[in-house]
Design an enzyme around this catalytic site. Structure first.
Site, PDB file in Angstrom:
ATOM      1  N   ASP A   1      -4.147  -4.137   1.243  1.00 58.57           N
ATOM      2  CA  ASP A   1      -2.739  -3.715   1.304  1.00 58.57           C
ATOM      3  C   ASP A   1      -2.304  -3.461   2.751  1.00 58.57           C
ATOM      4  O   ASP A   1      -2.862  -2.597   3.433  1.00 58.57           O
ATOM      5  CB  ASP A   1      -2.627  -2.420   0.461  1.00 58.57           C
TER       6      ASP A   1
ATOM      7  N   ASP B   1       6.856  -2.641  -4.839  1.00 55.49           N
ATOM      8  CA  ASP B   1       6.220  -2.034  -6.020  1.00 55.49           C
ATOM      9  C   ASP B   1       7.148  -2.036  -7.237  1.00 55.49           C
ATOM     10  O   ASP B   1       8.330  -1.729  -7.128  1.00 55.49           O
ATOM     11  CB  ASP B   1       5.856  -0.576  -5.713  1.00 55.49           C
TER      12      ASP B   1
HETATM   13  C1  GAL Z   1       1.368   0.248  -2.110  1.00 58.01           C
HETATM   14  C2  GAL Z   1       1.024  -0.852  -3.092  1.00 58.01           C
HETATM   15  C3  GAL Z   1       0.748  -0.183  -4.418  1.00 58.01           C
HETATM   16  C4  GAL Z   1      -0.406   0.765  -4.260  1.00 58.01           C
HETATM   17  C5  GAL Z   1      -0.143   1.775  -3.129  1.00 58.01           C
HETATM   18  C6  GAL Z   1      -1.352   2.627  -2.816  1.00 58.01           C
HETATM   19  O1  GAL Z   1       1.651  -0.324  -0.880  1.00 58.01           O
HETATM   20  O2  GAL Z   1       2.086  -1.749  -3.184  1.00 58.01           O
HETATM   21  O3  GAL Z   1       0.488  -1.160  -5.404  1.00 58.01           O
HETATM   22  O4  GAL Z   1      -1.577   0.034  -3.995  1.00 58.01           O
HETATM   23  O5  GAL Z   1       0.244   1.108  -1.944  1.00 58.01           O
HETATM   24  O6  GAL Z   1      -1.136   3.529  -1.787  1.00 58.01           O
END
Ligand code: GAL
Length: 756
Positions: free
Chosen positions: A508, A571
């Protein structure tokens, strides 16, 4: 009407039968064109400012949809409108006027005749100077903008022209005014008395729907309302009433009272609960309606049935773990013919383990037997470079537990895969998202935090169930949750994951934005290439999932950095806006999806969610959940369940265990659906399947039932087709030139056309 190379249709939109909403009372409509200007200037507050040269804009849709594609930051909306005194004539509550401005993405200040009356959803009751930093902090995009003024407020110019000026600030992504309602009117009974259904889902006992809790809230600090509460249920197909109950109520000021309604309904029948409170003195009504869950998926039979993908990719010498997914009355005995050398099938649990050393396609015949019968299925093992030949199916901790994930919760999810039977339908991965990390020690080894005392042992446990394990990290120094990322530790981290037995990595972007603030194409790819270099060095097949929210059109180059899937959007949340906004915008990515290279529109938002630790039942209606699953199946999307599996109700389980729906998602051709028709209210998406069949989704994006008339005019669709209704798994008969189908509000019909 639009011609496509897949289907050509004429679309007739008919409203059928019941399930409609009641009209609203007397109001001044503001969903008309407003004047609009990007930028920011204090002169635009003044009522006297001449905005006649500004562009016009529809306030119920974001500005990106209206010609302002890359606009982030400030923009203003203005409108001139009369506020007639007659609005007060039939008001139940005589002392308050409200201005409703839908929603505003992300922040707003609202001025009436040059004076500030509201900011980010909060009323400004007395003369106040606008706050200069109103656009900082947590986004307010989801808040209703409803600003209330006392009728004697001097900022209202009764029976004259009034100027409303809205200063909006968009911090990125979608921007500006959108949604509904847009009007001016008196505060009414429905603004004071609210039905609240957020208590949780419908209660089930086994497979039967039993009850639903709800609350009635009186937000007024001084008004008492006496009246009659009526709850009735009616079928959606013929409007027939299923039950009705009435109770006299005295709703005192500032209270929230919880009630339970007991349900009598055939589980398969779509029906709606109607709630109405009629106030005795005024005769005014507050009403709401709630879709009841209905189960279309047939129960698995006693005879064996082999489910799951028909093709599986593995690299030479990587540990092989595959669970043959099958339903049927236990005990089931598993066997296989022509397994490649080095593999072994465990007869009592269907686990195939071992190592394949030679590249090649191995056509295996799987067999599952019980005392009722036998099922056989061809299964191809492709030993080569490419893995994840069908979209991954599993669970991810984020949408349920957020950062409160722990070893215990992960093991519980794995156990639930087995006890609920999900494993028998091809569900495989148990993925830990953010929140497991501690620091790197002085030798550069990543440590787990106190919630994960022994990662290797946990992975062994999950593997012993026939499941696989996923983990999460960031190419930046910090993850999005503020934990330690992999920046400069990529090689060691990859090795660690392999040593633990990890099968899936979600990587990520997060704080990598600090290292590459305005990333070039090269910089977008670099950190993903870097980690993949080391992932490919280890002796394990690790599904590589890129998460960077679609930046730089990742679907065009995700395969170049050897990603197996890539998030195409931000998200997802459990709201219709989020689901439909993401799901129906995926057509542009379709051409780039292929076996081993999947577009990922984010995880499933069904069941008990919450981003942890506090959970709530998904806010999607049952029809919206059918849309979610149908669309994600058509999109060949990775299917990652985001709910608490230990609290799964019969409806959620039915959504996740329909083998014909899952077979569309897992089709070995790997061709993602694209949008082939779009009107204001309906969309049709279609996808070719490996056996020459066509999967078609009819989607109703409106709040009313629609009848969709589909015409099969394309040369590729000549001839007679057997049409299958996929959710109930029923053949509907032969079609040749056209067919019509009812689609419920925000709902879907999923069909497969098979050559006759
Ligand atoms: C976001 C991601 C989510 C989750 C989150 C965790 O950037 O899109 O799916 O993984 O971080 O902190």
């Amino acid at each position: 009407m639009k011609k496509s190379n897949f289907v050509l249709y004429a679309l007739t939109l008919l409203v059928f039968l019941s399930c409609q909403r009641a009209p609203s009372g007397s109001k001044t409509d503001l969903s008309v064109p407003w004047r609009f200007h990007s930028g920011d200037d204090p002169a635009w507050i003044a009522a006297s400012f001449d905005d006649s040269k500004w562009e016009q804009i529809n306030p119920t849709d974001i500005w990106e949809h209206q010609g302002y594609k890359n606009l982030d930051g400030f923009a203003w909306y203005r409108i001139r409108v009369a506020i007639p005194h007659s609005l007060t004539d039939d008001a139940v509550i005589k002392d308050s006027l409200q201005i409703r401005l839908g929603k505003i993405d992300d922040y707003d200040q609202v001025f009436l005749n040059g004076e500030l009356i509201g900011e980010n959803g909060i009323n400004i009751a007395v003369k106040t100077e606008p706050r200069p930093d109103f656009f900082k902090g947590h986004s307010c995009w989801e808040l209703d903008r409803r600003y209330v003024l006392a009728v004697n407020d001097p900022r209202i110019h009764w029976d004259q022209e009034n100027v409303i000026a809205v200063r909006a600030y968009d911090q990125g992504g979608a921007g500006g005014m959108f949604s509904k309602p847009f009007d001016i009117g008196m505060v009414d009974l429905p603004d004071q008395i609210k039905f609240d259904f957020s208590q949780g889902g419908f209660a089930f006992e086994g497979d039967s729907l039993t009850s639903k809790q709800f609350a009635i809230t009186n937000v007024s600090k001084k008004e008492n309302f006496k009246g009659m509460l009526t709850i009735r249920a009616a079928r959606c197909d013929n409007g027939n009433q299923l039950f009705k109950q009435q109770t006299a109520l005295n709703i005192t000021p500032d209270t929230r009272t919880v009630f339970t309604v007991n349900i009598k309904k055939d589980l398969a029948v779509p029906a709606i609960l109607y709630f109405s409170f009629i106030e005795i003195n005024s005769g005014r009504e507050v009403s709401e309606q709630l879709e009841m869950p209905y189960i279309l998926t047939p129960k698995p039979g006693k005879a064996p049935r082999i489910n799951g993908a028909s093709v599986f990719g593995v690299r030479p010498w990587s540990p092989f773990l595959y669970k043959v997914a099958a339903t049927g009355e236990p005990p089931l005995i598993y066997s296989a013919e022509n397994l490649p050398e080095g593999l072994h099938l465990h007869a009592d649990d269907g686990l195939i383990t071992g190592l394949v050393s030679k590249k090649g396609d191995y056509k295996v015949k799987l067999k599952v037997t019980n005392k009722v019968g036998t099922d056989e299925r061809e299964f191809t093992i492709k030993c080569g470079d490419l893995i994840s030949l069908t979209p991954p199916m599993g669970w991810n901790s984020w949408n349920v537990w957020g950062l409160s994930v722990s070893d215990k919760k992960v093991r519980q999810a794995a156990d639930a895969f087995v006890s609920s039977g999900l494993i028998n339908h091809g569900w495989t991965y148990i993925n830990i998202d953010d929140g497991w990390e501690d620091k790197h020690d002085k030798n550069g080894n990543i440590l787990t935090n106190y919630k994960f005392p022994n990662m290797k042992e946990m992975c062994n446990y999950i593997h012993s169930l026939g499941l696989k394990v996923g983990i999460y990290s960031s190419p930046g120094p910090r993850t999005c949750g503020g934990y330690e990322g992999s920046y400069t530790f990529e090689e060691k981290d990859a090795q660690h994951y392999a040593d633990w037995g990890i099968d899936y990595l979600k990587y990520d972007w997060c704080s990598y934005g600090g290292i590459a603030p305005n990333p070039s194409d090269y910089q977008l790819k670099f950190p993903y290439r870097e980690m993949q270099k080391y992932i490919r060095k280890v002796k394990r097949d690790i599904h590589y999932s890129l998460c960077q929210y679609g930046m730089g059109d990742v679907w065009k180059w995700g395969n170049e950095v050897d990603g197996n899937s890539w998030r195409t959007t931000g998200d997802i949340e459990d709201s219709w806006e989020s689901l439909s906004g993401i799901g129906f915008s995926q057509s542009q990515c379709s051409p780039f999806s292929a076996p081993g290279r999947w577009n990922d529109p984010d995880m499933l938002v069904v069941g008990q969610l919450g981003w942890g630790p506090k959970l709530h039942y998904t806010r999607l209606t049952p029809n919206e959940q059918y849309t979610h699953m149908s669309l994600w199946a058509l999109l060949a999307a990775p299917l990652l369940i985001g709910c608490d599996l230990t609290q799964m109700d019969a409806f959620t389980l039915s959504l996740l265990t329909n083998d014909e729906v899952l077979a569309i998602n897992q089709d070995p051709l790997g061709k993602q659906a694209s949008q082939v028709f779009k009107s204001d209210v309906c969309q049709i998406w279609g996808r070719d399947l490996a056996d020459g069949s066509k999967a078609i989704g009819l989607f109703n994006l409106s709040e009313d039932p629609q009848s969709v008339d589909v015409k099969l005019d394309d040369p590729g669709l000549k001839g007679r087709w057997m049409m299958r209704d996929v959710w109930p798994q029923k053949d509907l008969g032969l079609v040749q030139t056209h067919f019509s189908m009812n689609v419920p509000p925000h709902g879907a019909r999923l069909l497969v056309l098979r050559k006759d």
